[in-house]
Structure formats: C-alpha cells, structure tokens
Design a protein around this motif. Structure first.
Motif, PDB file in Angstrom:
ATOM      1  N   UNK A 297       8.486   2.611   0.945  1.00 59.83           N
ATOM      2  CA  UNK A 297       8.506   2.830   2.393  1.00 59.83           C
ATOM      3  C   UNK A 297       7.379   3.781   2.781  1.00 59.83           C
ATOM      4  N   UNK A 298       6.275   3.708   2.031  1.00 59.86           N
ATOM      5  CA  UNK A 298       5.146   4.599   2.315  1.00 59.86           C
ATOM      6  C   UNK A 298       4.481   4.195   3.626  1.00 59.86           C
TER       7      UNK A 298
ATOM      8  N   UNK B 147      -1.130   5.655   3.658  1.00 58.34           N
ATOM      9  CA  UNK B 147      -1.039   6.010   2.234  1.00 58.34           C
ATOM     10  C   UNK B 147      -1.091   4.773   1.356  1.00 58.34           C
TER      11      UNK B 147
ATOM     12  N   UNK C 253      -4.633   4.067   0.899  1.00 62.38           N
ATOM     13  CA  UNK C 253      -5.258   4.952  -0.100  1.00 62.38           C
ATOM     14  C   UNK C 253      -4.915   4.507  -1.522  1.00 62.38           C
ATOM     15  N   UNK C 254      -3.622   4.166  -1.723  1.00 67.16           N
ATOM     16  CA  UNK C 254      -3.207   3.701  -3.048  1.00 67.16           C
ATOM     17  C   UNK C 254      -3.958   2.434  -3.432  1.00 67.16           C
TER      18      UNK C 254
ATOM     19  N   UNK D 237      -7.429   3.091  -4.427  1.00 68.21           N
ATOM     20  CA  UNK D 237      -7.471   3.710  -5.749  1.00 68.21           C
ATOM     21  C   UNK D 237      -7.271   2.667  -6.846  1.00 68.21           C
TER      22      UNK D 237
ATOM     23  N   UNK E 249       5.757   7.857  -7.070  1.00 69.56           N
ATOM     24  CA  UNK E 249       5.684   7.166  -5.781  1.00 69.56           C
ATOM     25  C   UNK E 249       7.045   7.162  -5.108  1.00 69.56           C
ATOM     26  N   UNK E 250       7.047   7.129  -3.824  1.00 69.41           N
ATOM     27  CA  UNK E 250       8.325   7.086  -3.118  1.00 69.41           C
ATOM     28  C   UNK E 250       8.294   8.058  -1.973  1.00 69.41           C
ATOM     29  N   UNK E 251       7.676   9.211  -2.203  1.00 73.41           N
ATOM     30  CA  UNK E 251       7.541  10.139  -1.077  1.00 73.41           C
ATOM     31  C   UNK E 251       6.053  10.261  -0.737  1.00 73.41           C
ATOM     32  N   UNK E 252       5.792  10.848   0.402  1.00 71.25           N
ATOM     33  CA  UNK E 252       4.423  10.883   0.910  1.00 71.25           C
ATOM     34  C   UNK E 252       3.494  11.636  -0.041  1.00 71.25           C
ATOM     35  N   UNK E 253       2.246  11.226  -0.059  1.00 68.63           N
ATOM     36  CA  UNK E 253       1.234  11.901  -0.870  1.00 68.63           C
ATOM     37  C   UNK E 253       0.706  13.072  -0.046  1.00 68.63           C
TER      38      UNK E 253
ATOM     39  N   UNK F 294       0.810   6.845  -9.855  1.00 73.50           N
ATOM     40  CA  UNK F 294      -0.341   6.753  -8.942  1.00 73.50           C
ATOM     41  C   UNK F 294      -0.329   7.818  -7.869  1.00 73.50           C
TER      42      UNK F 294
ATOM     43  N   UNK G  49      -3.756   9.456  -6.831  1.00 68.85           N
ATOM     44  CA  UNK G  49      -4.360   9.337  -5.502  1.00 68.85           C
ATOM     45  C   UNK G  49      -4.579  10.728  -4.908  1.00 68.85           C
TER      46      UNK G  49
ATOM     47  N   UNK H 188      -7.574  12.058  -6.583  1.00 70.02           N
ATOM     48  CA  UNK H 188      -8.779  11.360  -6.128  1.00 70.02           C
ATOM     49  C   UNK H 188      -9.248  11.972  -4.812  1.00 70.02           C
ATOM     50  N   UNK H 189      -8.278  12.297  -3.962  1.00 70.83           N
ATOM     51  CA  UNK H 189      -8.658  12.867  -2.660  1.00 70.83           C
ATOM     52  C   UNK H 189      -9.254  14.272  -2.849  1.00 70.83           C
TER      53      UNK H 189
ATOM     54  N   UNK I 230     -11.597   5.249 -12.213  1.00 65.61           N
ATOM     55  CA  UNK I 230     -11.638   5.018 -10.769  1.00 65.61           C
ATOM     56  C   UNK I 230     -12.743   5.799 -10.083  1.00 65.61           C
TER      57      UNK I 230
END
Lengths: 262, 373
Positions: A121-122, A126, A129-130, A133, B25-29, B58, B62, B65-66, B94
C-alpha cells in the motif's frame, strides 16, 4: 529411484518435493521426484530438451497442480492450503519467464510497479522510487518509460528480472535465463544471480541446460531423464561431473564428450 | 519487531549514519532531505554503522540510494565500508556508473506543422501499402489461374471448411432473425391496407437482392476476417512470415491466396443459404402471425423474386468475400510484433471489412440503378 538429499549440514529447506508425479492428461512426464531445495541455494534443474524441466518449474511456482505427491514450502503444502495461504506464498516467489514475459502494453516502469501496486500500500511516489531502483539494479536505469517492444531480448530478460524482484522475494525462479543471450550478457546475468543470492540469501531455482551457467552458479541440482521418467541424479553439479556413476549425467555435463551412450 | 531507525552523529571528518531495526517494505521510506542537513558538508565523509541492523530489503536500499544521491550532488564522500556486504554489492549494481549513459526516449515534441505533415505522409504511405497489397493479391490470383501459384491445397481445403461449413450455425441464426425482423416491420405497415401478403415480396426481394449478402458479409467479417488478421498477425510476431520469405515463398501466394479463394467460393454459397433462411424467417412470421398459408406465401415469394435479383445478391457476396479476405489478410500482414498489435490487427480488420462492405454495396446498388436492373 532417487533418494532425497541428506548431505546438507545445518541448512533449512525452502522447498521440499515429495513423490511428485507430473502429467499432461494421461501422459506421465515424470514420476517419483523427491528432492529438497535449501534456503540460500542456487538450485539447478537440468536435463535435455523436452524432458519436463519447465513443467517442473511450473509445478514449483504453483501454476500446475501435481498429478501425485506434494510440494512443501516451510512445511506448508501449496495445493492443500487455502487461497489466502497460496496468495501469501505466491508473494514470496519471483519468476523470470523464458522470454521475459513482460506485458507489452505497459512501460518497463509499469511492468515492475504492477506487483508493488498489487501487494503493497505504498504511495505512488515511493513505488516509482522502488521501480527506478530495481531497474537500476539490473542495469536498466533510465529505461523506465520504454515499452518492451523498444528494447533488446537481453534487456527484456533483465527487465523481467527487475519485475521478478519487485517484492524482494525469498525464492527466485528462472526459466532458461541465459537462452538467447550473448556470452557476455549471459555471464553478467549469472553474476547478478550469484550476487542476489549472496546479498540477501535469496533461494534461486534455475532451469537451464547451459553448462557454463550450471557450473558457474549451481550449488545443488537435479538431473531429469526422460527415458526412465524420473530424476537420476542430484547434488552439486561440479561434484556430479566428477563422481556420478550415471553415464548419461556425465555425458550431459561434458557435452557428450564423456561416456558416449547414444 | 523493532521498526527501522536511523541516527546521524557528527564525527571528526564528517558524520556517521547509524541504521538499526528492521528495514522491510510495507511502511513508507524515510525522505532523505534533512537527514544530512547540517551534519556533513562538502568535502567531508559520510560513514555508516549497522551493528543493530535487523532484516532488510529494498526499503533500505532505496533509502540509501537517495542518501547516496544527495551526497553525490553535494560533493560529500561516501564511505560504505560500514554497510553489510550484501547491501554494498546491490548498491554497487544499482549505481549510476553501472547504467547505460545517454538513454533518451521519444525526443522533443515536434512542431504542429511537422506533426500534420508526418500524419499526412503516414496516411499516404498506408494507402500505398493497401494498393501494393491489392496488386500483389491480384498478381497471385492471376498466377494461380495459370496454375503456377505456390500454396498448399490442404490449406485451401481447411480454410474452406472453416469459412464455410463451420459458419453455417451463425449464418442460420442471423439470417432467420433478419428475415423475421423484415417481415415484422413490413407487416405493421401492410396490415393497415390489408395487404399482408406483400410481406412475402418485401422479405423475398430484400433478402435475396441485398440483405442476405450484407448480413453474410458482416458475419464473415467479424468471424473470419478477424480470424485471418489474428492468424497472420501471430505468424508475423513469431517470424513465420519472415521464414516463408527466406525460403523464396511469397507470403501473399502462400497465405493470402488460399484464404481469398476460400471466401470467394464460400461467400456466395453462404449467401444462397442465408437467402433461403431469410425467406423461411419471413414465412414463419407470415404463417404464424399474419394468417397466410404456406403455399400462398411460397407462390407470392416465387412471383416476386426474379432470377436477376438472385444474381445481383450473389455478385454482392462474391465481392464481399474478396473484400473481407483482403482486409483481414492485409491487417494481419501489417501487424507489428507484440500481443497488443495482434488485437489491433483483428479490430482493424473487422472495421475495414465492414466499411468496405457498406461502400461496395452503395457502389453496386448505384450501378444497378444506372443500368436499370
């Protein structure tokens, strides 16, 4: 008949295949397949053309139902589990099909974004961005807006790999990854497979008959023999080359230079 | 399960970014802006500490990477030796150095006039392709008449079966219903004058002269024209057509000719069948609802329908057969190499086929008017 692999020390099994029989209608393709794929292994399914390698892969990823036997992932049998368990298992798989199987009406970015949109649910930014990448990871940075018809065969394969890796799968399946690639691209893809396996401990299952790849990346394998309709060897391919008593296996692993049987 | 955390500390020559917890993954980056602000400046070094880092995927990559991008932009040195080996490897894969440089897509948007001209030239080119194709099909047909065309007789027979016998059920259904509809529409008007018997004339002449042929043409365009386009389009995708050409075989002779012949033969036959079914449909309405006798209806139809009408109907269907085959095959041969292109070819074949049928009907009808038949 073959025995399950028992010579692993302290490794956890990721996939256990028990008494698997594969068939198309009444035609039995392979029977009595018993083997274990350990976590973190690069497992090769080998055999001549048409022996059922790709069909075995389809069984392992849950696309085809076994005629008999079971396939267990962490002791969960895929076909005996309910739809929710099946979905959560599928989420752990990443599959690279032979021709890449990219959706031709979508750009590369949309192709890679699809699993992320489906299962996470991003927010869109984002996901973008993924996706960038993942594409950069396979050397396709900057190709986000290209359509599959605008890139070469090797690039399609790499884009397919980016899509397969979108959800950081535990198990990556490859169907003939080096088919149709030039030797350098094939080598780079092999290196990429090794790096993916080593960096995150991803289990990799590869269907191939490219000997160079088999020896370069394989840590375990099965050999399928269509004449006796079952697996006739299992183990590290480098060890099989030296130690296998089966002339057919040696013949296969030496491009027919070993014991000539046929 | 510890959630992801990061903390930045100043060091002698820059800053140390400590990463801890699970990065899945699952919550905001986390956004990179502000992470480094003030802690490290141009010319200094950013190092990493990952002693308490749990599982990662990832999401961590990510984020890094930022951060790397910000460092590259601001001229900050990155010392990645504190990162786990796996992370280092993937970050290296990458990195921008490993991407192809100078990738551009599409290019700048052309000025309006250029786009108009391009589109006009494209139309002209498309028209030339159509003319070329019709010419090639014509030549192949002449070659066939001299007995020199290369195609497999078996293909012709199979296509005849597919386009003829197997189309009978749908042709039966549609023509029967069209006959009944014509009868209903005519009956409402004719009943007012007590002239129900002329329903037989309306249905008979309507079906035999033009409706039988048009309905068969439209059915075949949707059924067979689309199938031809999809078959040839898929062959184009699979490079089967290239394979024929390299063998010195003409794809027009080998693939288009048998399809065209099959439809040229089968369309008139289907049309005759559709005519009969249409008249039968009219008879069902006439006998069932207008109290006409079977013999009476038959005699009336026989008197109304001249043999000339029958030939005109057959001529229509013969022309439609060629049009449907040519539009189906043309769109299939023009197909590009992707799955969506095959779908486009099939759609385009049906549209072209139906447009051609309607235009051809108008031309034939006008010609008949001028010739007084």
């Amino acid at each position: 008949m073959s025995e399950p692999m028992e010579d692993k020390s302290g490794k956890e099994p990721a996939i256990v295949v028990k008494g698997l029989e594969m068939s198309y209608g009444s035609f039995v393709l392979m029977r009595d397949l018993n083997f274990t794929i350990d976590r973190g292994d690069i497992f090769i399914i080998m055999g001549g053309s048409g022996c059922g390698k790709s069909t075995l892969l389809k069984h392992l990823v849950g696309l085809k139902r076994p005629a008999k036997g079971q396939i267990l992932y962490d002791d969960v049998s895929y076909w005996d589990a309910g739809p929710e368990v099946q979905e959560s298992l599928k989420r752990r798989f990443g599959i690279l099909f032979q021709s890449g199987a990219l959706w031709s009406s979508m750009t590369l970015a949309e192709n890679v974004a699809m699993p992320l949109e489906q299962y996470t649910s991003l927010p869109p930014a984002q996901i973008r961005e993924l996706v960038s990448f993942k594409l950069a990871l396979v050397g396709l940075g900057g190709f986000e807006e290209f359509y599959p018809s605008e890139i070469s065969g090797g690039m399609k394969k790499r884009a397919g790999l980016a899509r397969a890796m979108a959800l950081d799968p535990d198990i990556l399946f490859f169907d003939e990854p080096s088919a149709g690639l030039d030797p350098i691209s094939a080598r780079l893809l092999d290196d990429l497979i090794i790096e993916l396996s080593e960096s995150r401990g991803t289990t990799v299952v590869v269907v191939t008959h490219e000997l160079a790849s088999i020896f370069a990346i394989g840590t375990n394998s099965v050999f399928l023999d269509p004449d006796v309709k079952t697996m006739t060897a299992a183990g590290d391919p480098k060890r099989l080359l030296k130690e296998s008593p089966d002339p057919k296996v040696v013949n296969f692993l030496t491009r027919g230079e070993g014991a000539r049987q046929q | 399960m510890a959630t992801s955390e990061f903390k930045i500390d100043k060091t002698q020559d820059g800053a140390l970014l400590a990463l801890a917890g699970e990065w899945k993954l699952g919550s905001a980056i986390p956004a990179p802006d502000g992470v480094l602000a003030g802690a490290v400046v141009k010319g200094q070094r950013l190092a990493f500490e990952t002693g308490n880092l749990g599982e990662w995927d990832s999401r961590l990559l990510v984020f890094l990477a930022k951060i790397f991008e910000v460092c590259r932009r601001d001229g900050i040195d990155v010392d990645d030796s504190g990162l786990p080996a796996g992370v280092r490897k993937l970050m290296h894969l990458a990195s921008p150095e490993n991407q192809r440089s100078g990738v551009t897509h599409g290019g700048a948007r052309q000025p309006f006039l250029v786009r108009v001209a391009d589109s006009a030239l494209g139309q002209f080119k498309g028209f030339r392709e159509v003319v070329d194709f019709i010419g090639a099909a014509m030549l192949a047909f002449l070659k066939m008449l001299r007995g020199k065309a290369d195609f497999r007789r078996l293909d012709l027979i199979v296509t005849i079966q597919e386009t003829g016998a197997q189309a009978l059920p749908i042709v039966t259904l549609i023509s029967l219903l069209v006959g009944m509809i014509l009868a209903f529409v005519a009956a409402i008007q004719l009943k007012m004058f007590g002239a129900q018997i002329y329903v037989a004339d309306v249905v008979g002449i309507g079906m035999v002269r033009v409706m039988g042929a048009i309905m068969t043409g439209i059915i075949m365009s949707g059924r067979t024209g689309a199938a031809f386009a999809a078959q040839l389009g898929t062959m184009q995708v699979n490079e089967e057509i290239d394979a024929l050409e390299t063998l010195g075989l003409s794809p027009v002779e080998f693939l288009v000719l048998p399809r065209m012949l099959a439809l040229m033969v089968m369309m008139p036959l289907l049309c005759v069948y559709a005519d009969l079914m249409g008249v039968l449909g009219g008879m069902i309405v006439g006998v069932g609802m207008l109290d006409l006798g079977v013999a009476e209806y038959y005699q009336q139809s026989k008197a109304a329908v001249h043999l000339t009408y029958f030939w005109i109907g057959l001529f229509h269907s013969f022309v439609f057969g060629i049009l449907v085959a040519i539009s189906g095959c043309l769109r299939g041969m023009q197909c590009e190499r992707s799955a969506s292109a095959v779908g486009y070819a099939a759609t385009s074949a049906v549209v072209t086929g139906i447009v051609c049928i309607v235009v051809a009907t108008l031309i034939i009808t006008l010609s008949c008017q001028v010739l007084g038949i």
